[in-house]
Design an enzyme around this catalytic site. Structure first.
Site, short mmCIF file in Angstrom:
data_model
loop_
_atom_site.label_atom_id
_atom_site.label_comp_id
_atom_site.label_asym_id
_atom_site.label_seq_id
_atom_site.Cartn_x
_atom_site.Cartn_y
_atom_site.Cartn_z
N ASP A 1 -8.40 5.59 -2.13
CA ASP A 1 -7.40 4.57 -1.77
C ASP A 1 -7.21 3.81 -2.88
OD1 ASP A 1 -6.16 2.58 -0.65
OD2 ASP A 1 -7.68 2.00 0.78
N HIS B 1 -1.98 0.56 7.18
CA HIS B 1 -2.44 0.82 5.67
C HIS B 1 -2.05 2.27 5.52
CE1 HIS B 1 -4.70 0.30 2.15
NE2 HIS B 1 -5.27 1.09 2.26
N CYS C 1 0.97 -1.24 -0.01
CA CYS C 1 -0.04 0.02 0.03
C CYS C 1 0.98 1.17 0.00
CB CYS C 1 -0.90 -0.06 1.31
SG CYS C 1 -0.23 -0.03 2.65
#
Lengths: 665, 305
Positions: A467, A451, A407
């Protein structure tokens, strides 16, 4: 005197075992020489006991002590502080062992063991620590019991049963102390600052690989308890440090500016929840995006981070509220937007060349974001826990060469592209996911759920969450990490969801740990106050608490004492004995105290000698008592009643004749 | 005091001066059908006491001087071949007697010791495969020197246990000693002692002594004493159940001598030092401390229930 006169070999072994048990947990965090020092001292004592050799002489002990003090000074530079004090304590305890000559020394050594067992809590406070300490206390108490059996070595089971019984009797007092001992806000002894604590968790910097390393950790970041559980607690974004400044490789948070007036539009009911945060030595707290009611002793920054007044060094429980669907940040400051567009001039040249074409097309921020996300979707990007290293420009190399990332790679490259295209963008780190423990209903969020995502700014919508990882791997968002990464990637053991029983076990264990944290370690002043108020005590000061504590302990001890007394008394319930004891009391009041080992005949003679005037009566009482108590026990009712009556009459007469004349005669 | 026993005590007291308590204990021991061990320095009157006791009770008396070369046959007797009748005939040893004085029993080897101690336990001896009963009553009064003296084989605990009582005589006090020095030759006095009680009477006294009542309260006390020795850190081992039985019998005999038909705690306390003194082994350190009488301590520590 020969030392073996006091200490049999089994008892020596018991003491050595107790010491080893209480010292063992300290082995990992004291310097290595201490372990060697203690082992050598233990072996010397064992040898001296086995071969009945004399213990080392005083001068030798002094030099041992000097070595220990020198060692502590060398290792820590000071005799004070947690680690150096404990090292010194360990060394001195084993030296005491070498000096164990009298009964007193032995007792001191064993009592030191109790203290050492407590010191373990300076380092860890888990259930295991507590259970281990209870076990240690059991063993030490057993050693104490065994030391009382100097004659024959007592049987191990017998000793341990006795010791267990003693501990069990201590339980009510322990509970009272736990519940009522005044709690002080904050730690009692100012926990020392711990350097290099090595605690895992997010930091206020992010570089390629920092989050994927974290994702292998199974440690718990925090637990959350929702007042009304949201539909899908696993899809909540827990907001942590917001990163603004990019230097071509790393993202940094930069300065935190407090938010003066907070305006936002909420489109969903508030989530109410409380969080139990594991200590992470940082000041920020994790709240669901977007925080709407803050925990106590914290502030909100301009980028909606919640920052506590002091670093979280102990497990912290706080309650908060958040609004999951919102619009905020439309009134951003120009300086802020400038900061959200800054890129180092030489960073990611290929990427910027690609994106710069979009600038003239008059696209809105959201449209540009869609384009960037479609790059991730359409090209063969892979979401993986083992991204290849990026030695060159990380964004260029990732976007055009490796295309395998976690991520942080997606968030970083997304922000760079958006900024190059002229859209203010920042990186937000935090946690996404977690699992609901079916046992106690808590949401458990682990380090592996760390994250990173982005927020872009548009004039109409303010800061909007995007995201990029979701574009590549929707599964990460939908079903969690374990399902999103390839099977070949290494994962924490507990993440392997195939092992169903293991998952079940983990849930159970986690619920236990959580209960421990919430109710034992987390039994703070606040909880104590609340607990007492359920019994109708409000506004209890610590003085009242101490008094209640003493009273409650007194009641418990009295109850035990009463029980013992009753048992003792039940042996002498018969009427003759009661009369006799009464007679003895009467005489004791007049100065003739019967020794417990004094028989009736001897006592009678003594009393008669002291009070010649009462001689006849006293002798008759002695005769009657001996007759009734030690004579034939046949026909109790008919035979003994007249004599009983006579005995009673005589004693009463004596009692009434309790005149000073008797004493002086 | 039982009327029959009174003359016995007064007669022996004329020979052994100033030792009333020890004499009473000796008689209590015999009343309880136990064997007696007298431990003290040579020359304090151990043999004299045993001898005077046997004479006064009108019992047949034999003395065996134990030495390091004493053989079992010297005690139990030998079988010899009689040439005239061409048969083997048994010549009984000194053990076939009602009262045996085993003098300085710890100077003999364990083999010789065990021959006597077997006779004490079984009231019979076996020679060449023939078991022969010993006369009744059968008492052994053994004397021994303190075990730290030269040339002794200390009796093991298991054999000590067969003696009901162990008493010490000790030095006489100044007055008694002066009387002794002024008085007649002891040997002559003993030779002229008349029996003051018949063996049959003594035997019936023994039977009566058994019937003395022991109330539950007393048994509680006895058990408390036993339990204390077993739990206390002062002793290596607690008292055995047999020691408890012996203690009770001795206390009964003591109460009987006192003319009572019931045992009171004082009776138990009176015989306790003699009955348990040789059965309790103090832990290291206590024996070395002078003046600390373990049995006295035992009496003081146990509360009478």
């Amino acid at each position: 005197m020969n030392q073996s006169a006091h200490l049999s070999f089994p008892n020596l072994l018991a003491i050595l075992l107790s010491i080893v048990v209480v010292m063992a947990p300290h082995a990992p965090h004291v310097p290595k020489w201490t372990v060697a020092f203690c082992l050598i001292a233990l072996l010397i004592r064992l040898y001296a006991g086995l071969e009945r050799r004399p213990l080392p002489a005083k001068p030798l002990l002094f030099s041992f002590a000097a070595v220990a003090i020198g060692g502590v000074l060398f290792s820590f530079g000071s005799l004070f502080g947690r680690d150096s004090a404990i090292t010194l304590l360990l060394a001195m305890t084993v030296l005491k062992l070498l000096e164990m000559r009298s009964q007193r020394d032995i007792t001191v050594t064993v009592v030191l063991c109790y203290f050492l067992a407590i010191t373990n809590f300076f380092y860890t406070q888990t259930i295991f620590t507590a259970l281990y300490s209870i076990g240690a206390a059991w063993l030490i108490t057993g050693t104490m019991v065994s030391l009382q059996h100097r004659a024959r070595p007592a049987k191990f089971l017998q000793v341990m049963r006795m010791s267990g019984l003693l501990l069990a009797q201590a339980v009510p007092v322990m509970l009272v102390l736990f519940l009522l001992f005044p709690r002080i806000e904050g730690p009692l002894w100012g926990l020392p600052k711990i350097q290099n604590s090595g605690r895992t968790g997010l930091s206020d910097r992010m570089s390629p690989g920092s989050l994927s390393r974290l994702s292998l950790s199974d440690e718990i970041a925090f637990r959350a308890d929702f007042e009304t559980p949201p539909e899908d607690a696993k899809k909540l974004y827990w907001r942590g440090p917001v990163l603004w400044d990019y230097d071509g490789r790393n993202w940094a948070a930069g300065q935190r500016i407090p938010l003066s007036s907070f305006r936002y539009d909420s489109f969903a009911p508030n989530l109410k929840y409380s969080v139990t945060l594991e200590p992470h030595d940082q000041r920020w707290l994790y709240l669901v995006d977007l925080p709407s009611r803050l925990p106590q002793k914290s502030i909100l920054t301009r980028d909606y981070q919640v920052v506590s007044f002091s670093p979280v060094r102990q497990r912290l429980r706080y309650s908060a509220e958040s609004t999951p669907v919102y619009r905020a940040g439309t009134e951003a400051l120009p300086a802020e937007l400038q900061r959200a567009l800054a890129l180092p001039p030489d960073a990611a040249p290929r990427t910027r060349a690609m994106v710069r074409q979009w600038r003239g097309l008059g696209l809105s921020g959201m449209e540009i974001a869609q384009r960037v996300l479609s790059i991730y979707r359409e090209q063969p990007f892979i979401y993986t826990l083992e991204p290849p290293p990026l030695p060159k420009d990380p964004v260029d190399q990732f976007l055009f060469e490796t295309r395998r990332g976690f991520c942080e790679h997606f968030a970083s490259s997304f922000a760079v592209m958006m900024r190059a295209a002229g859209v203010p963008t920042r990186v937000v780190t935090g946690y996404l996911g977690g699992e609901i423990n079916p046992v106690d209903g808590y949401l458990v969020v682990r380090q592996s759920e760390a994250h990173a995502w982005n927020e872009i700014w548009t004039p109409d919508e303010g800061w909007v969450r995007v995201d990029p990882t979701a574009a590549v791997s929707p599964l990460r968002i939908e079903r969690g990490l374990a399902n999103a990464v390839p099977d070949t990637d290494p994962q924490p053991l507990f993440r392997r969801t195939q092992l169903k029983w293991l998952v079940e076990l983990r849930y159970q264990w986690d619920a236990v740990t959580n209960a421990w944290n919430q109710w034992v370690l987390g039994y703070t002043l606040e909880r104590q106050t609340r607990f007492l108020s359920t019994f109708g005590f409000s506004n209890v000061g610590w003085q009242d608490m101490i008094i209640t504590l003493l009273i409650a302990t007194g009641i418990i001890l009295s109850a035990f004492a009463l029980g013992m007394f009753m048992r003792l008394r039940s042996n002498k319930t018969d009427a003759v004995q009661r009369l006799w004891l009464h007679y003895c009391n009467v005489m004791a009041a007049r100065g003739v105290v019967r020794k417990t080992s004094e028989g009736p005949k001897d006592f009678t003679q003594r009393v008669a000698k002291r009070f010649p005037g009462l001689r006849e009566r006293v002798v008759r009482i002695g005769e009657l008592y001996i007759d009734l108590r030690y004579g034939k026990a046949d026909a109790p009712s008919e035979q003994s009643t007249p004599r009983m009556r006579e005995l009673r009459t005589h004693i009463r007469a004596l009692y009434l004749a309790a005149s000073p004349a008797g004493k002086t005669s | 005091m039982s009327a029959l026993l009174h003359p016995v005590i007064s007669q022996i007291s004329q020979v052994i001066l100033g030792k009333q308590q020890q004499i009473k204990l000796t008689i209590a021991c015999l009343l309880a059908r136990g064997h007696l061990l007298i431990e003290d320095l040579p020359g304090v009157g151990k043999t004299t006491l045993a001898h005077a006791m046997a004479r006064s009770l009108g019992l047949e008396f034999q003395r065996i001087q134990f030495t390091s070369d004493l053989l079992p046959a010297d005690i139990v007797g030998v079988t010899v071949f009689d040439r005239e009748s061409s048969t083997f005939s048994f010549h009984p040893g000194p053990v076939f007697s009602q009262v045996i004085l085993a003098d300085e029993v710890n100077r003999a080897t364990p083999k010789a010791q065990s021959a006597l101690l077997e006779a004490m336990e079984e009231h019979q001896v076996t020679v060449d495969g023939n078991t022969r009963a010993l006369p009744e009553p059968f008492f052994v009064i053994a004397t021994q020197n303190p075990s730290h003296q030269v040339g002794t084989f200390p009796l093991p605990e298991s054999q000590l246990d067969r003696f009901l009582m162990r008493i010490h005589l000790g030095y006489p006090d100044a007055g008694a000693e002066r009387e002794l020095l002024e008085g007649r030759e002891r040997r002559d006095m003993i030779d002229n002692l008349p029996p003051v009680i018949s063996p049959e009477d003594f035997s019936s006294l023994q039977k009566q002594a058994r019937t003395v009542v022991t109330a539950p309260a007393l048994l509680d006390y006895l058990q408390a004493v036993l339990a204390f020795t077993r739990n206390s850190a002062d002793y290596i081992n607690g008292l055995s159940p047999r020691a408890g039985l012996y203690l009770l019998n001795a206390a009964k005999a003591w109460a009987f001598m006192d003319g009572r038909q019931k045992v009171i705690p004082e009776d138990l306390q009176a015989v306790l030092p003699s009955v348990v003194g040789h059965r309790l082994c103090p832990m290291n350190g206590y024996a070395a401390l002078p003046g600390l009488d373990l049995t006295q301590r035992l009496i003081e520590e146990v509360a009478i229930p």
